[in-house]
Design a protein around this motif. Structure first.
Motif, PDB file in Angstrom:
ATOM      1  N   LYS A 118       0.941  -1.198  -0.160  1.00  0.00           N
ATOM      2  CA  LYS A 118       0.084   0.004   0.087  1.00  0.00           C
ATOM      3  C   LYS A 118       1.004   1.113  -0.053  1.00  0.00           C
ATOM      4  O   LYS A 118       1.960   1.407   0.629  1.00  0.00           O
ATOM      5  N   LEU A 131       6.793   3.136 -11.059  1.00  0.00           N
ATOM      6  CA  LEU A 131       6.127   4.236 -10.365  1.00  0.00           C
ATOM      7  C   LEU A 131       6.660   5.677 -10.884  1.00  0.00           C
ATOM      8  O   LEU A 131       7.562   5.824 -11.387  1.00  0.00           O
ATOM      9  N   THR A 164      13.676   6.971   4.537  1.00  0.00           N
ATOM     10  CA  THR A 164      13.364   8.322   4.040  1.00  0.00           C
ATOM     11  C   THR A 164      12.609   9.115   4.901  1.00  0.00           C
ATOM     12  O   THR A 164      12.226  10.284   4.720  1.00  0.00           O
ATOM     13  N   ASN A 165      12.324   8.615   6.040  1.00  0.00           N
ATOM     14  CA  ASN A 165      11.975   9.420   7.097  1.00  0.00           C
ATOM     15  C   ASN A 165      12.243   8.914   8.528  1.00  0.00           C
ATOM     16  O   ASN A 165      11.605   8.211   9.113  1.00  0.00           O
ATOM     17  N   SER A 200       2.059   7.887   4.291  1.00  0.00           N
ATOM     18  CA  SER A 200       2.534   8.771   5.384  1.00  0.00           C
ATOM     19  C   SER A 200       2.882  10.076   4.098  1.00  0.00           C
ATOM     20  O   SER A 200       3.568   9.981   3.451  1.00  0.00           O
ATOM     21  N   VAL A 209      15.205  -0.400  -1.665  1.00  0.00           N
ATOM     22  CA  VAL A 209      14.068  -0.010  -2.542  1.00  0.00           C
ATOM     23  C   VAL A 209      14.615   1.171  -3.522  1.00  0.00           C
ATOM     24  O   VAL A 209      14.682   0.542  -4.950  1.00  0.00           O
ATOM     25  N   ARG A 253      12.422   9.973  11.196  1.00  0.00           N
ATOM     26  CA  ARG A 253      11.723  10.429  12.625  1.00  0.00           C
ATOM     27  C   ARG A 253      12.633  10.826  13.392  1.00  0.00           C
ATOM     28  O   ARG A 253      13.452  11.622  13.487  1.00  0.00           O
ATOM     29  N   ARG A 303       6.530  -1.451   6.403  1.00  0.00           N
ATOM     30  CA  ARG A 303       5.204  -1.836   6.661  1.00  0.00           C
ATOM     31  C   ARG A 303       4.932  -3.299   6.141  1.00  0.00           C
ATOM     32  O   ARG A 303       5.572  -3.504   5.108  1.00  0.00           O
ATOM     33  N   GLN A 337      17.072  11.319  -1.087  1.00  0.00           N
ATOM     34  CA  GLN A 337      17.688  10.292  -1.888  1.00  0.00           C
ATOM     35  C   GLN A 337      19.150  10.303  -1.658  1.00  0.00           C
ATOM     36  O   GLN A 337      19.792   8.931  -1.666  1.00  0.00           O
ATOM     37  N   HIS A 351      12.681   1.065   3.936  1.00  0.00           N
ATOM     38  CA  HIS A 351      12.516   2.269   3.268  1.00  0.00           C
ATOM     39  C   HIS A 351      11.751   3.284   3.812  1.00  0.00           C
ATOM     40  O   HIS A 351      12.143   4.524   3.835  1.00  0.00           O
ATOM     41  N   ILE A 352      11.123   3.141   4.804  1.00  0.00           N
ATOM     42  CA  ILE A 352      10.063   4.229   5.296  1.00  0.00           C
ATOM     43  C   ILE A 352      10.975   4.832   6.719  1.00  0.00           C
ATOM     44  O   ILE A 352      10.799   5.868   6.931  1.00  0.00           O
ATOM     45  N   ILE A 381      10.631  -2.792   3.489  1.00  0.00           N
ATOM     46  CA  ILE A 381       9.678  -1.491   3.486  1.00  0.00           C
ATOM     47  C   ILE A 381       9.525  -0.838   4.818  1.00  0.00           C
ATOM     48  O   ILE A 381       9.480   0.338   5.018  1.00  0.00           O
ATOM     49  N   LEU A 439      10.337   5.619 -12.330  1.00  0.00           N
ATOM     50  CA  LEU A 439      11.065   4.697 -11.666  1.00  0.00           C
ATOM     51  C   LEU A 439      10.460   3.299 -12.030  1.00  0.00           C
ATOM     52  O   LEU A 439       9.512   2.670 -11.695  1.00  0.00           O
ATOM     53  N   GLY A 466       1.171   5.629  -0.524  1.00  0.00           N
ATOM     54  CA  GLY A 466       0.567   7.022  -0.371  1.00  0.00           C
ATOM     55  C   GLY A 466       0.092   7.128   1.135  1.00  0.00           C
ATOM     56  O   GLY A 466      -0.838   7.728   1.286  1.00  0.00           O
TER      57      GLY A 466
HETATM   58  C1  HEM Z   1       6.953   5.350   1.847  1.00  0.00           C
HETATM   59  C2  HEM Z   1       7.395   2.378  -2.245  1.00  0.00           C
HETATM   60  C3  HEM Z   1      10.161   5.586  -4.400  1.00  0.00           C
HETATM   61  C4  HEM Z   1      10.036   8.421  -0.240  1.00  0.00           C
HETATM   62  C5  HEM Z   1       6.862   4.512   0.973  1.00  0.00           C
HETATM   63  C6  HEM Z   1       5.785   3.168   1.016  1.00  0.00           C
HETATM   64  C7  HEM Z   1       6.143   2.196   0.112  1.00  0.00           C
HETATM   65  C8  HEM Z   1       7.137   2.902  -0.789  1.00  0.00           C
HETATM   66  C9  HEM Z   1       5.452   0.998  -0.098  1.00  0.00           C
HETATM   67  C10 HEM Z   1       5.089   2.908   2.424  1.00  0.00           C
HETATM   68  C11 HEM Z   1       3.789   3.649   2.316  1.00  0.00           C
HETATM   69  C12 HEM Z   1       3.594   5.021   2.601  1.00  0.00           C
HETATM   70  O1  HEM Z   1       3.789   5.532   3.654  1.00  0.00           O
HETATM   71  O2  HEM Z   1       3.157   5.739   1.694  1.00  0.00           O
HETATM   72  C13 HEM Z   1       8.116   3.151  -2.955  1.00  0.00           C
HETATM   73  C14 HEM Z   1       8.514   2.556  -4.427  1.00  0.00           C
HETATM   74  C15 HEM Z   1       9.384   3.426  -4.926  1.00  0.00           C
HETATM   75  C16 HEM Z   1       9.400   4.554  -3.927  1.00  0.00           C
HETATM   76  C17 HEM Z   1       8.003   1.190  -4.595  1.00  0.00           C
HETATM   77  C18 HEM Z   1       9.963   3.604  -6.145  1.00  0.00           C
HETATM   78  C19 HEM Z   1       9.670   2.629  -7.106  1.00  0.00           C
HETATM   79  C20 HEM Z   1      10.561   6.485  -3.352  1.00  0.00           C
HETATM   80  C21 HEM Z   1      11.586   7.624  -3.612  1.00  0.00           C
HETATM   81  C22 HEM Z   1      11.661   8.492  -2.510  1.00  0.00           C
HETATM   82  C23 HEM Z   1      10.296   7.843  -1.730  1.00  0.00           C
HETATM   83  C24 HEM Z   1      12.299   7.951  -4.832  1.00  0.00           C
HETATM   84  C25 HEM Z   1      12.181   9.947  -2.284  1.00  0.00           C
HETATM   85  C26 HEM Z   1      13.479   9.796  -2.392  1.00  0.00           C
HETATM   86  C27 HEM Z   1       9.265   7.974   0.696  1.00  0.00           C
HETATM   87  C28 HEM Z   1       8.715   8.615   1.839  1.00  0.00           C
HETATM   88  C29 HEM Z   1       7.932   7.801   2.231  1.00  0.00           C
HETATM   89  C30 HEM Z   1       7.560   6.507   1.542  1.00  0.00           C
HETATM   90  C31 HEM Z   1       9.221  10.065   2.382  1.00  0.00           C
HETATM   91  C32 HEM Z   1       7.274   8.169   3.408  1.00  0.00           C
HETATM   92  C33 HEM Z   1       7.936   7.508   4.808  1.00  0.00           C
HETATM   93  C34 HEM Z   1       7.378   7.767   6.078  1.00  0.00           C
HETATM   94  O3  HEM Z   1       6.984   9.075   6.432  1.00  0.00           O
HETATM   95  O4  HEM Z   1       6.748   6.920   6.713  1.00  0.00           O
HETATM   96  N1  HEM Z   1       7.229   4.205  -0.357  1.00  0.00           N
HETATM   97  N2  HEM Z   1       8.694   4.112  -2.917  1.00  0.00           N
HETATM   98  N3  HEM Z   1       9.962   6.898  -1.869  1.00  0.00           N
HETATM   99  N4  HEM Z   1       8.592   6.723   0.373  1.00  0.00           N
HETATM  100 FE1  HEM Z   1       8.612   5.469  -1.264  1.00  0.00          FE
END
Ligand code: HEM
Length: 451
Positions: A191, A369, A333-334, A195, A409, A336, A289, A386, A329-330, A287, A257, A193
């Motif tokens: 899932k 994506l 990228t954050n 956070s 990721v 916290r 999550r 990044q 990944h979460i 991830i 991506l 979108g």
């Molecule tokens: C969160 C997947 C690329 C930044 C997430 C989540 C997933 C995900 C599954 C967890 C759900 C959510 O909180 O929305 C992916 C995939 C990517 C990708 C499959 C590439 C194909 C990126 C990139 C960035 C990024 C390029 C930034 C450089 C974030 C951030 C969060 C997040 C900031 C929220 C973290 C949090 O506050 O918990 N991503 N993402 N993502 N992703 Fe990615």
């Protein structure tokens, strides 16, 4: 009472108020002539949606839902917004030197463009379908709709307008929400979108938890100037540092991506065997999550209204990454609680949508994506996540200061530490297009069009 920014007719749609539509088209355009480009812009303005349009629709939709006990099926919308690259802004401006100076001062990364920053983001522009400098992309029009027929109708009209005014369509992308039970998920099956930062003066504040967004457990409110120029930022009022014509505009990062779903699944299986667990558990570790959104940091608690997408954790109770690995990944990228400078200055608004069919439907097709993000400093927000966090194996996401390895990721080829075990990964995600642009305010668009 609606917070003031929800009524904005200056800030374009999809910046603060997400389009969130199942079908989105991205048109990458080049002007052949400045004057014709300005005429095109004057015509385009009539197609653009502002924050208030999106918010009015969302309000009507919620009202309909409350009245009919389900989604009002007849309420549909088609929206568009428009961004300009630095080259596009210069091409349209009657006074290019002033525009050049303001852009260089305010955001040098926007000025030089994504290709010049490829070594920083870890990309190979040779693989890009859009964003290489010889393509000379000046504008991107994003059209978002609830139904494909309407999207196609707008596409036909915009094609005619482009042809009439010497605007060349350099490239086009189609984003589609995945079908059926995969709706809301990205191609690895998680899932997406969930956070997002809360935005002060745009989202309502929870009276019981000051500083938090109402109804979104844990979403801290960030000052709007982190995403839109000319507003209060986390560092204070910086509007003086920003030329007036940039006010109410937002920086846009677009990245295509490409995801290797088979490679991802294979790695999960291999690591699951090695760790004596299931592929799903390994995926959740990578991830942070589970596939349905449940964070490893905290279980869902329906009694408290905290479902799979709960977000009210900061890893402070998990300093060594025992529950949510520091390399997840979460957390990369954050981080916290473990952000060494104020976390509120590193946030981005994510507006991505998948492209390509689900793996099950056509294993050989390309998929991934279309990542879209908004911020007011490309270097300090998007690129920071990044470069300094995701790609950087030395970044410590926990209290012991131990290096995390790269983000599994988006961190490229590498490896990371999960639950005391070092795991190696191939590259699952490749950047196949990248662009930096500005989503100007409506007034600025009108000024540019007037010449
Ligand atoms: C969160 C997947 C690329 C930044 C997430 C989540 C997933 C995900 C599954 C967890 C759900 C959510 O909180 O929305 C992916 C995939 C990517 C990708 C499959 C590439 C194909 C990126 C990139 C960035 C990024 C390029 C930034 C450089 C974030 C951030 C969060 C997040 C900031 C929220 C973290 C949090 O506050 O918990 N991503 N993402 N993502 N992703 Fe990615």
């Amino acid at each position: 009472v609606r917070p003031p920014l929800r009524k904005s007719r200056e800030i374009q749609g999809n910046v603060l108020a997400a389009f969130n539509k199942d079908h989105q088209q991205f048109r990458f355009l080049r002007f052949t002539d400045g004057k014709l480009g300005r005429t095109w812009l004057a015509a385009m303005i009539g197609y653009l949606s502002v924050t208030a349009d999106v918010e009015d629709f969302n309000e009507a939709f919620s009202l309909g839902r409350a009245m009919f006990g389900g989604d009002p099926q007849t309420l549909k919308a088609t929206w568009a917004n428009l961004s300009l690259t630095a080259e596009g802004l210069v091409k349209l401006a009657v006074n290019p030197s002033a525009v050049t100076e303001d852009l260089r001062r305010r955001d040098p990364e926007l000025w030089v463009g994504a290709e010049a920053r490829a070594d920083v983001t870890g990309d190979d522009p040779e693989e890009w379908l859009f964003g290489r400098s010889e393509q000379r992309i000046h504008a991107v029009v994003t059209v978002a709709s609830d139904c494909t027929e309407r999207l196609q109708a707008v596409d036909t009209v915009l094609d005619l307008l482009d042809d009439l005014l010497g605007v060349v369509k350099v490239h086009q992308e189609l984003g589609e929400t995945l079908p059926g039970p995969l709706k809301g998920r990205e191609h690895f099956g998680f899932k997406d979108g969930i956070s997002q930062p809360g935005i002060r003066d745009f989202h309502e504040e929870d009276p019981h938890r000051p500083g938090h967004r109402l109804g979104h457990a844990g979403a801290l409110l960030v000052k709007p100037g982190e995403f839109v120029f000319g507003h209060d930022t986390e560092r204070g009022d910086e509007s003086d540092r920003t030329a007036r014509w940039l006010h109410n505009g937002s920086l846009q990062v677009i990245r295509r991506l490409t995801q290797d779903v088979e490679g991802w699944r294979e790695a999960l299986r291999d690591h699951a065997d090695a760790l004596g667990t299931t592929p799903d558990e390994v995926g959740a570790l990578l991830i942070g999550r589970h596939r349905d959104g449940r964070p490893l940091a905290a279980p869902a608690d329906p009694a408290l209204g905290l479902g799979p997408d709960r977000n009210d954790f900061d890893h402070a109770d998990d300093p060594l990454g025992e529950r949510t690995p520091c390399a997840a990944h979460i957390r990369k990228t954050n981080p916290r609680a473990f952000t060494y400078r104020t976390p509120a200055q590193r946030r981005i608004l994510r507006r991505g949508i998948p492209f390509g069919p689900p793996h099950e439907q056509d294993p050989h097709a390309e998929r991934g994506l279309l990542f879209v993000a908004h911020c007011t400093s490309i270097r300090e927000q998007f690129e920071f996540q990044q470069r300094v966090w995701a790609n950087n194996p030395e970044f410590a996401g926990g209290a012991d200061g131990a290096p995390t390895g790269t983000d599994p990721v988006i961190g490229g080829t590498g490896g990371a530490r999960f639950g005391g075990t070092d795991l190696a990964f191939p590259r699952f995600v490749r950047t196949t297009g990248a662009l930096y642009a500005l989503v100007p305010s409506m007034s600025t668009l009108r000024l540019l069009a007037a010449g």
